[in-house]
Write a protein that holds these residues in place. Structure first.
Motif, PDB file in Angstrom:
ATOM      1  N   ILE A 209       0.835  -1.202   0.000  1.00 14.02           N
ATOM      2  CA  ILE A 209       0.000   0.000   0.000  1.00 14.02           C
ATOM      3  C   ILE A 209       0.869   1.251   0.000  1.00 14.02           C
ATOM      4  O   ILE A 209       2.039   1.215   0.382  1.00 14.02           O
ATOM      5  CB  ILE A 209      -0.957   0.030   1.219  1.00 14.02           C
ATOM      6  N   ASP A 210       0.268   2.345  -0.428  1.00 17.64           N
ATOM      7  CA  ASP A 210       0.984   3.621  -0.489  1.00 17.64           C
ATOM      8  C   ASP A 210       0.664   4.521   0.707  1.00 17.64           C
ATOM      9  O   ASP A 210       1.210   5.616   0.821  1.00 17.64           O
ATOM     10  CB  ASP A 210       0.629   4.365  -1.780  1.00 17.64           C
ATOM     11  N   PHE A 211      -0.231   4.072   1.599  1.00 12.85           N
ATOM     12  CA  PHE A 211      -0.573   4.876   2.766  1.00 12.85           C
ATOM     13  C   PHE A 211       0.527   4.791   3.822  1.00 12.85           C
ATOM     14  O   PHE A 211       1.273   3.807   3.872  1.00 12.85           O
ATOM     15  CB  PHE A 211      -1.895   4.389   3.364  1.00 12.85           C
ATOM     16  N   THR A 231      -1.578  12.162  11.002  1.00 14.50           N
ATOM     17  CA  THR A 231      -1.126  11.741   9.671  1.00 14.50           C
ATOM     18  C   THR A 231      -2.314  11.339   8.823  1.00 14.50           C
ATOM     19  O   THR A 231      -3.002  10.359   9.131  1.00 14.50           O
ATOM     20  CB  THR A 231      -0.143  10.555   9.770  1.00 14.50           C
ATOM     21  N   PRO A 232      -2.610  12.057   7.756  1.00 13.56           N
ATOM     22  CA  PRO A 232      -3.755  11.702   6.907  1.00 13.56           C
ATOM     23  C   PRO A 232      -3.604  10.305   6.320  1.00 13.56           C
ATOM     24  O   PRO A 232      -2.516   9.906   5.897  1.00 13.56           O
ATOM     25  CB  PRO A 232      -3.720  12.771   5.806  1.00 13.56           C
ATOM     26  N   ASN A 233      -4.690   9.545   6.331  1.00 18.23           N
ATOM     27  CA  ASN A 233      -4.771   8.238   5.667  1.00 18.23           C
ATOM     28  C   ASN A 233      -3.800   7.198   6.233  1.00 18.23           C
ATOM     29  O   ASN A 233      -3.373   6.281   5.529  1.00 18.23           O
ATOM     30  CB  ASN A 233      -4.528   8.381   4.160  1.00 18.23           C
ATOM     31  N   ALA A 234      -3.476   7.313   7.513  1.00 18.04           N
ATOM     32  CA  ALA A 234      -2.519   6.383   8.115  1.00 18.04           C
ATOM     33  C   ALA A 234      -3.154   5.023   8.396  1.00 18.04           C
ATOM     34  O   ALA A 234      -4.364   4.893   8.573  1.00 18.04           O
ATOM     35  CB  ALA A 234      -1.950   6.967   9.401  1.00 18.04           C
ATOM     36  N   VAL A 248      -9.739   7.156  19.304  1.00 17.75           N
ATOM     37  CA  VAL A 248      -9.490   7.998  18.134  1.00 17.75           C
ATOM     38  C   VAL A 248     -10.843   8.377  17.551  1.00 17.75           C
ATOM     39  O   VAL A 248     -11.509   7.563  16.911  1.00 17.75           O
ATOM     40  CB  VAL A 248      -8.637   7.284  17.073  1.00 17.75           C
ATOM     41  N   LYS A 249     -11.276   9.606  17.781  1.00 18.47           N
ATOM     42  CA  LYS A 249     -12.559  10.068  17.273  1.00 18.47           C
ATOM     43  C   LYS A 249     -12.398  10.683  15.885  1.00 18.47           C
ATOM     44  O   LYS A 249     -11.328  11.142  15.516  1.00 18.47           O
ATOM     45  CB  LYS A 249     -13.167  11.097  18.229  1.00 18.47           C
ATOM     46  N   GLY A 250     -13.502  10.699  15.158  1.00 19.98           N
ATOM     47  CA  GLY A 250     -13.487  11.349  13.855  1.00 19.98           C
ATOM     48  C   GLY A 250     -13.106  10.426  12.728  1.00 19.98           C
ATOM     49  O   GLY A 250     -12.930   9.218  12.894  1.00 19.98           O
ATOM     50  N   GLN A 251     -12.936  11.000  11.535  1.00 21.44           N
ATOM     51  CA  GLN A 251     -12.702  10.217  10.338  1.00 21.44           C
ATOM     52  C   GLN A 251     -11.274   9.724  10.196  1.00 21.44           C
ATOM     53  O   GLN A 251     -10.969   8.989   9.239  1.00 21.44           O
ATOM     54  CB  GLN A 251     -13.103  11.043   9.108  1.00 21.44           C
ATOM     55  N   ALA A 252     -10.377  10.098  11.127  1.00 23.30           N
ATOM     56  CA  ALA A 252      -9.004   9.574  11.079  1.00 23.30           C
ATOM     57  C   ALA A 252      -9.012   8.054  11.199  1.00 23.30           C
ATOM     58  O   ALA A 252      -8.132   7.368  10.666  1.00 23.30           O
ATOM     59  CB  ALA A 252      -8.156  10.194  12.186  1.00 23.30           C
ATOM     60  N   LEU A 253     -10.015   7.495  11.920  1.00 17.27           N
ATOM     61  CA  LEU A 253     -10.164   6.053  12.041  1.00 17.27           C
ATOM     62  C   LEU A 253     -11.542   5.672  11.505  1.00 17.27           C
ATOM     63  O   LEU A 253     -12.565   5.924  12.147  1.00 17.27           O
ATOM     64  CB  LEU A 253     -10.016   5.605  13.499  1.00 17.27           C
TER      65      LEU A 253
END
Length: 366
Positions: A209-211, A231-234, A248-253
């Motif tokens: 993967i490239d993430f 880190t975006p898209n980690a 981890v709240k929100g769209q990060a996860l």
């Protein structure tokens, strides 16, 4: 020298098996002899300073503990075991049943007690928890999650994976996870039940993967979590320490992937002793202990996904035993009531709906 007598590898073993080795007995006696020599020296100087006095007290406690491991344990209510780590080791004495001790502590307080947690039940029942702590007379009440799992989450059980005991299982898990990681655009936890599987998966994931990829052990847990949040898209890979207490709240996860049902290792000395005792009492070790314990651990892992009313995401559990074994239904019924699918296309549709602002759910996992 005692540490080397245990062997260089890291392990967890029942003490009665370890202590019979010739070098272990010899080095254990030697350590006790050296400890007595140091004790005599410290007694002469302990009253000359607080630090020396503290050293003497610590040595007293150490020798008392070590003395209990010189001879075979007589108590049937506890298990002695060794845990070796790197250049050090730990000698444990663990009770097989804590109910009586726990109840005795409770009686010291003239008050009511409330026990609350999101992971006390198995199949909506409290039997496993109340039995372990001797709370048979407790009044129990269950409330469903404040989050709308039927709308916010999707449970994905991929098809075609081999038995978790099969060689190459971790590679198969990674292959099944890759398209989901692409659909989620990273933003995922990959949770494993062993460090060996984590190591295999980390190498495969990084090459495919490239993430950005973060792996447990490459930095302290708090640093990894901070890096994941910013880190975006980690994509973060971890074992037991990331199954609980991680928020981890929100769209990060937006995706949590679990490799297999978290049954405790059959080689664990405490587990072996408890299962043996349960069997001697006429119980069913697998049904009465191993399954409930694994259900609770799985619920903790699943709980990482939805942490806020605005969160959404896919929960992917790779273990085919959820569908092929009779006990799989106990795990599924113990999870939040979220739609279940075995089709990757529905995972794609789920993410698309949220990106477009559409929040229709799928059919219930029931």
């Amino acid at each position: 020298r005692l540490r080397l007598a245990f062997g260089r590898e890291e392990r967890r073993s029942a003490w009665h098996r370890v202590r019979e080795a010739g070098p272990v007995q010899e080095e254990l006696q030697s350590l006790m002899g050296r400890s007595h020599d140091v004790h005599q020296a410290l007694e002469e100087f302990a009253n000359r300073g607080r630090q020396l006095d503290h050293c003497l007290k610590r040595l007293d406690a150490l020798m008392d503990h070590l003395d209990a491991f010189l001879e075979p344990a007589a108590a049937e209510e506890e298990v002695q075991w060794l845990e070796s780590r790197g250049g050090g080791f730990l000698l444990h004495s663990t009770p097989l049943d804590i109910a009586d001790t726990f109840q005795a502590r409770l009686r010291e307080y003239d008050c009511q007690c409330i026990f609350t947690s999101a992971t006390l039940t198995v199949n909506s029942r409290f039997d496993h928890f109340v039995h372990q702590l001797g709370l048979e007379q407790a009044e129990c009440q269950y409330w469903s999650s404040p989050f709308d799992f039927s709308r916010q989450a999707l449970l994905y059980l991929p098809q075609g994976l081999p038995d978790p005991r099969a060689e190459g299982y971790t590679k198969a898990v990674v292959e099944a996870a890759l398209p989901v990681l692409e659909l989620a655009r990273g933003r995922a936890f990959l949770l494993f039940t062993s460090h060996r599987a984590l190591g295999v998966a980390a190498e495969l994931v990084r090459s495919r993967i490239d993430f950005p990829v973060l792996v447990q052990g490459e930095a302290p847990r708090t640093e990894l979590l901070d890096a994941f949040r910013r880190t975006p898209n980690a994509v973060l890979l971890g074992t037991q320490s990331f199954w609980e207490g991680v928020d981890v709240k929100g769209q990060a996860l937006s995706c949590v992937i679990i490799d297999k049902l978290p049954f405790a290792s059959p080689d664990d000395p405490v587990l072996q002793a408890r299962l043996k005792k349960l069997e001697e009492r006429g119980g069913r070790p697998f049904v009465d202990y191993q399954v409930p314990a694994a259900v609770i651990t799985l619920k903790q892992g699943v709980g990482r996904l939805i942490r806020d009313s605005a969160d959404y995401g896919v929960m992917m559990i790779c273990d085919p035993r959820l569908k092929t074994r009779s006990y799989g239904s106990i795990f599924l019924k113990s999870l939040p009531d979220m739609p279940l699918t075995q089709n990757l296309s529905e995972v794609r549709d789920f993410f698309n709906r949220f990106e477009k602002g559409e929040y229709r759910g799928l059919k219930s996992k029931e």
